[in-house]
Design an enzyme around this catalytic site. Structure first.
Site, PDB file in Angstrom:
ATOM      1  N   PHE A   1      31.761  27.828 -17.312  1.00 39.71           N
ATOM      2  CA  PHE A   1      30.987  28.986 -16.820  1.00 39.71           C
ATOM      3  C   PHE A   1      31.887  29.972 -16.055  1.00 39.71           C
ATOM      4  O   PHE A   1      32.133  31.101 -16.512  1.00 39.71           O
ATOM      5  CB  PHE A   1      29.855  28.409 -15.947  1.00 39.71           C
ATOM      6  CG  PHE A   1      29.130  29.371 -15.088  1.00 39.71           C
ATOM      7  CD1 PHE A   1      28.644  30.573 -15.592  1.00 39.71           C
ATOM      8  CD2 PHE A   1      28.895  29.064 -13.748  1.00 39.71           C
ATOM      9  CE1 PHE A   1      27.953  31.451 -14.773  1.00 39.71           C
ATOM     10  CE2 PHE A   1      28.201  29.932 -12.926  1.00 39.71           C
ATOM     11  CZ  PHE A   1      27.741  31.132 -13.440  1.00 39.71           C
TER      12      PHE A   1
ATOM     13  N   ASP B   1      41.204  22.539 -21.458  1.00 40.70           N
ATOM     14  CA  ASP B   1      39.815  22.106 -21.246  1.00 40.70           C
ATOM     15  C   ASP B   1      39.528  20.904 -22.137  1.00 40.70           C
ATOM     16  O   ASP B   1      40.010  20.842 -23.273  1.00 40.70           O
ATOM     17  CB  ASP B   1      38.860  23.271 -21.596  1.00 40.70           C
ATOM     18  CG  ASP B   1      37.522  23.135 -20.910  1.00 40.70           C
ATOM     19  OD1 ASP B   1      36.810  22.158 -21.182  1.00 40.70           O
ATOM     20  OD2 ASP B   1      37.186  24.015 -20.091  1.00 40.70           O
TER      21      ASP B   1
ATOM     22  N   THR C   1      31.842  19.956 -20.547  1.00 40.94           N
ATOM     23  CA  THR C   1      30.712  20.863 -20.295  1.00 40.94           C
ATOM     24  C   THR C   1      31.036  22.273 -20.788  1.00 40.94           C
ATOM     25  O   THR C   1      30.132  23.080 -20.983  1.00 40.94           O
ATOM     26  CB  THR C   1      30.349  20.937 -18.792  1.00 40.94           C
ATOM     27  OG1 THR C   1      31.534  21.299 -18.057  1.00 40.94           O
ATOM     28  CG2 THR C   1      29.828  19.613 -18.266  1.00 40.94           C
TER      29      THR C   1
ATOM     30  N   ALA D   1      36.685  20.316 -13.464  1.00 41.83           N
ATOM     31  CA  ALA D   1      36.187  19.333 -12.497  1.00 41.83           C
ATOM     32  C   ALA D   1      34.976  18.614 -13.061  1.00 41.83           C
ATOM     33  O   ALA D   1      34.327  19.084 -14.005  1.00 41.83           O
ATOM     34  CB  ALA D   1      35.797  20.035 -11.194  1.00 41.83           C
TER      35      ALA D   1
ATOM     36  N   TYR E   1      31.405  14.439  -4.101  1.00 43.88           N
ATOM     37  CA  TYR E   1      31.896  15.716  -4.653  1.00 43.88           C
ATOM     38  C   TYR E   1      32.475  16.609  -3.544  1.00 43.88           C
ATOM     39  O   TYR E   1      33.591  17.124  -3.663  1.00 43.88           O
ATOM     40  CB  TYR E   1      30.740  16.429  -5.369  1.00 43.88           C
ATOM     41  CG  TYR E   1      31.045  17.838  -5.820  1.00 43.88           C
ATOM     42  CD1 TYR E   1      31.699  18.079  -7.030  1.00 43.88           C
ATOM     43  CD2 TYR E   1      30.670  18.942  -5.052  1.00 43.88           C
ATOM     44  CE1 TYR E   1      31.972  19.383  -7.450  1.00 43.88           C
ATOM     45  CE2 TYR E   1      30.942  20.241  -5.455  1.00 43.88           C
ATOM     46  CZ  TYR E   1      31.592  20.455  -6.657  1.00 43.88           C
ATOM     47  OH  TYR E   1      31.866  21.743  -7.056  1.00 43.88           O
TER      48      TYR E   1
ATOM     49  N   VAL F   1      20.267  26.350  -9.738  1.00 42.68           N
ATOM     50  CA  VAL F   1      18.832  26.560  -9.609  1.00 42.68           C
ATOM     51  C   VAL F   1      18.392  27.862 -10.287  1.00 42.68           C
ATOM     52  O   VAL F   1      17.318  27.922 -10.892  1.00 42.68           O
ATOM     53  CB  VAL F   1      18.467  26.490  -8.103  1.00 42.68           C
ATOM     54  CG1 VAL F   1      18.980  27.681  -7.330  1.00 42.68           C
ATOM     55  CG2 VAL F   1      17.001  26.328  -7.889  1.00 42.68           C
TER      56      VAL F   1
HETATM   57  N1  LIG Z   1      29.084  26.934 -10.302  1.00 39.80           N
HETATM   58  C1  LIG Z   1      29.065  26.836  -8.968  1.00 39.80           C
HETATM   59  O1  LIG Z   1      28.077  27.267  -8.317  1.00 39.80           O
HETATM   60  C2  LIG Z   1      30.221  26.232  -8.225  1.00 39.80           C
HETATM   61  C3  LIG Z   1      30.148  26.174  -6.818  1.00 39.80           C
HETATM   62  C4  LIG Z   1      31.218  25.617  -6.122  1.00 39.80           C
HETATM   63  C5  LIG Z   1      32.340  25.157  -6.788  1.00 39.80           C
HETATM   64  N2  LIG Z   1      32.375  25.202  -8.159  1.00 39.80           N
HETATM   65  C6  LIG Z   1      33.589  24.710  -8.830  1.00 39.80           C
HETATM   66  O2  LIG Z   1      34.053  25.698  -9.737  1.00 39.80           O
HETATM   67  C7  LIG Z   1      34.716  25.073 -10.844  1.00 39.80           C
HETATM   68  C8  LIG Z   1      34.130  25.584 -12.160  1.00 39.80           C
HETATM   69  O3  LIG Z   1      32.751  25.201 -12.199  1.00 39.80           O
HETATM   70  P1  LIG Z   1      31.725  25.767 -13.290  1.00 39.80           P
HETATM   71  O4  LIG Z   1      30.451  26.064 -12.574  1.00 39.80           O
HETATM   72  O5  LIG Z   1      32.363  26.817 -14.107  1.00 39.80           O
HETATM   73  O6  LIG Z   1      31.464  24.449 -14.145  1.00 39.80           O
HETATM   74  P2  LIG Z   1      31.636  24.168 -15.718  1.00 39.80           P
HETATM   75  O7  LIG Z   1      31.118  22.783 -15.940  1.00 39.80           O
HETATM   76  O8  LIG Z   1      31.013  25.262 -16.513  1.00 39.80           O
HETATM   77  O9  LIG Z   1      33.218  24.233 -15.900  1.00 39.80           O
HETATM   78  C9  LIG Z   1      34.062  23.126 -15.738  1.00 39.80           C
HETATM   79  C10 LIG Z   1      35.012  23.111 -16.933  1.00 39.80           C
HETATM   80  O10 LIG Z   1      35.951  22.038 -16.750  1.00 39.80           O
HETATM   81  C11 LIG Z   1      36.049  21.299 -17.962  1.00 39.80           C
HETATM   82  N3  LIG Z   1      36.445  19.931 -17.576  1.00 39.80           N
HETATM   83  C12 LIG Z   1      35.719  19.021 -16.890  1.00 39.80           C
HETATM   84  N4  LIG Z   1      36.439  17.898 -16.700  1.00 39.80           N
HETATM   85  C13 LIG Z   1      37.648  18.103 -17.274  1.00 39.80           C
HETATM   86  C14 LIG Z   1      38.822  17.314 -17.412  1.00 39.80           C
HETATM   87  N5  LIG Z   1      38.883  16.064 -16.929  1.00 39.80           N
HETATM   88  N6  LIG Z   1      39.885  17.840 -18.057  1.00 39.80           N
HETATM   89  C15 LIG Z   1      39.828  19.104 -18.582  1.00 39.80           C
HETATM   90  N7  LIG Z   1      38.731  19.889 -18.484  1.00 39.80           N
HETATM   91  C16 LIG Z   1      37.666  19.399 -17.838  1.00 39.80           C
HETATM   92  C17 LIG Z   1      34.673  21.408 -18.599  1.00 39.80           C
HETATM   93  O11 LIG Z   1      34.664  21.162 -19.992  1.00 39.80           O
HETATM   94  C18 LIG Z   1      34.307  22.853 -18.252  1.00 39.80           C
HETATM   95  O12 LIG Z   1      34.788  23.750 -19.225  1.00 39.80           O
HETATM   96  C19 LIG Z   1      34.562  23.577 -10.630  1.00 39.80           C
HETATM   97  O13 LIG Z   1      35.742  23.093 -10.010  1.00 39.80           O
HETATM   98  C20 LIG Z   1      33.391  23.463  -9.667  1.00 39.80           C
HETATM   99  O14 LIG Z   1      33.460  22.276  -8.900  1.00 39.80           O
HETATM  100  C21 LIG Z   1      31.350  25.741  -8.885  1.00 39.80           C
END
Ligand SMILES: NC(=O)c1ccc[n+]([C@@H]2O[C@H](COP(=O)([O-])OP(=O)(O)OC[C@H]3O[C@@H](n4cnc5c(N)ncnc54)[C@H](O)[C@@H]3O)[C@@H](O)[C@H]2O)c1
Length: 325
Positions: free
Chosen positions: A17, A37, A41, A81, A147, A191
């Site tokens: 995302f 990646d 997800t 992550a 987390y 949400v």
């Molecule tokens: N979305 C939020 O509101 C939010 C808030 C705080 C922190 N974050 C952090 O921001 C980052 C991105 O989150 P997001 O919302 O885009 O989530 P997301 O799930 O859309 O993106 C995570 C990406 O990481 C990839 N991934 C997961 N595990 C992996 C691994 N072991 N090796 C390689 N790729 C892997 C997934 O395929 C995915 O493309 C994350 O670190 C998350 O913890 C997000």
């Protein structure tokens, strides 16, 4: 268009995302981008086909995958992550393999490759239940989940690797990010995505507790801007990525009702013990360090998102959704 193709940015989790929006912005500025990646997800369709984009399937838990993806890279944005808080509670060991050991692989490889800058995703989850608001970078850290603790450990490792190896890094504590490409079907979806998905399917939004809990919602376009600014700034340390505004869930549903044309009564389920009541971030450092103020108001972001959902549904079904559908 600007040309920065002598600089190559590795984006771990770039098919997800936040990652895919940031990749779009990097490419628009003329940077070369490599995505690493494992598509757990993330989705390939989130990314364009572009001559300056190289997409590598690999896992941050594998040192080989990470070290080879880091070759020739000048900057690194680490987003990959295990992103689910509940899953980190159910299986903290597995979560830590991604969020601590995987992150450590990325940081070590970045230090060895002597990248100019490492930017990595931390989270507002490091704060836990706030003693006072707004949350500043100096606020007390009391994570309520594995987390949140894992993200805090990442911050400590980044600081340590800066003093041990001179790795310049900036950790971004994202608050509640919303916007297109957030998968509403995922049990871990934010949400906003879940509410819109239900409203457009003519189902009542579900709220845990009384709905008075408030959050700081930031549009993904602003998060992508923050990522870019962080990659090319000289600031190191920790910075909130927030709007400094908060809204409670019932107010959020009211806004979404306006944009979707729905008015279903909200369904309330028992409050979750781990749910904090209020959270919003101080944005002074974001403004001072990265010269950034969020561009999208919540109304603008939500309105754009609802339109995008309608378009997706229309494309998938072949039928346009009317205002009240
Ligand atoms: N979305 C939020 O509101 C939010 C808030 C705080 C922190 N974050 C952090 O921001 C980052 C991105 O989150 P997001 O919302 O885009 O989530 P997301 O799930 O859309 O993106 C995570 C990406 O990481 C990839 N991934 C997961 N595990 C992996 C691994 N072991 N090796 C390689 N790729 C892997 C997934 O395929 C995915 O493309 C994350 O670190 C998350 O913890 C997000």
């Amino acid at each position: 268009m600007m040309d920065h193709n002598d600089q190559c940015v590795l984006v771990t989790g770039g098919a997800g995302f936040i990652g895919s929006h940031t990749v779009d912005l990097l490419l628009a500025y003329g940077y070369s981008v490599r995505v690493l990646d494992n598509f757990s997800t993330g989705r390939r369709v989130n990314l364009p086909t572009h001559e300056q984009l190289d997409v590598v399937r690999g896992d941050i838990r594998s040192q080989d995958d990470v070290f080879s993806a880091m070759q020739g890279v000048t900057h690194c944005l680490h987003l990959a992550a295990q992103v689910s808080v509940p899953r980190s509670v159910e299986d903290p060991y597995d979560s830590a393999t991604h969020n601590i050991l995987g992150a450590l692989n990325v940081m070590q490889a970045a230090a060895q490759a002597k990248v100019t800058k490492l930017v990595y995703a931390s989270s507002a989850a490091v704060y836990g239940a706030p003693a006072q608001l707004p949350l500043t970078e100096a606020s007390c850290l009391q994570p309520l989940s594995p987390y949140g603790l894992e993200k805090w450990v990442d911050e400590r490792y980044a600081t340590l690797l800066n003093s041990l190896h001179g790795l310049p890094s900036l950790g971004l504590r994202y608050f509640n990010v919303y916007g297109p490409r957030q998968d509403p079907q995922s049990p871990y979806a934010g949400v906003v995505a879940r509410f819109i998905d239900r409203l457009l399917a003519d189902q009542a939004p579900i709220v845990f507790g009384d709905g008075q809990q408030s959050r700081d919602f930031i549009y993904v376009g602003d998060v992508a801007r923050a990522n870019l600014a962080a990659l090319f700034s000289e600031q190191c340390g920790i910075c909130n990525v927030a709007t400094g505004q908060r809204i409670n869930l019932l107010e959020l549903i009211d806004l979404l009702n306006q944009f979707t044309g729905c008015s279903l009564p909200t369904q309330h389920l028992p409050a979750k013990a781990e749910d904090i009541q209020h959270s919003y971030g101080d944005t002074q450092r974001l403004a001072e360090w990265l010269s950034l103020t969020p561009q999208w108001t919540l109304s603008e972001g939500l309105s754009e998102l609802v339109q995008e959902y309608r378009q997706t549904i229309a494309n998938e079904t072949g039928y346009p959704l009317t205002a009240n559908a």
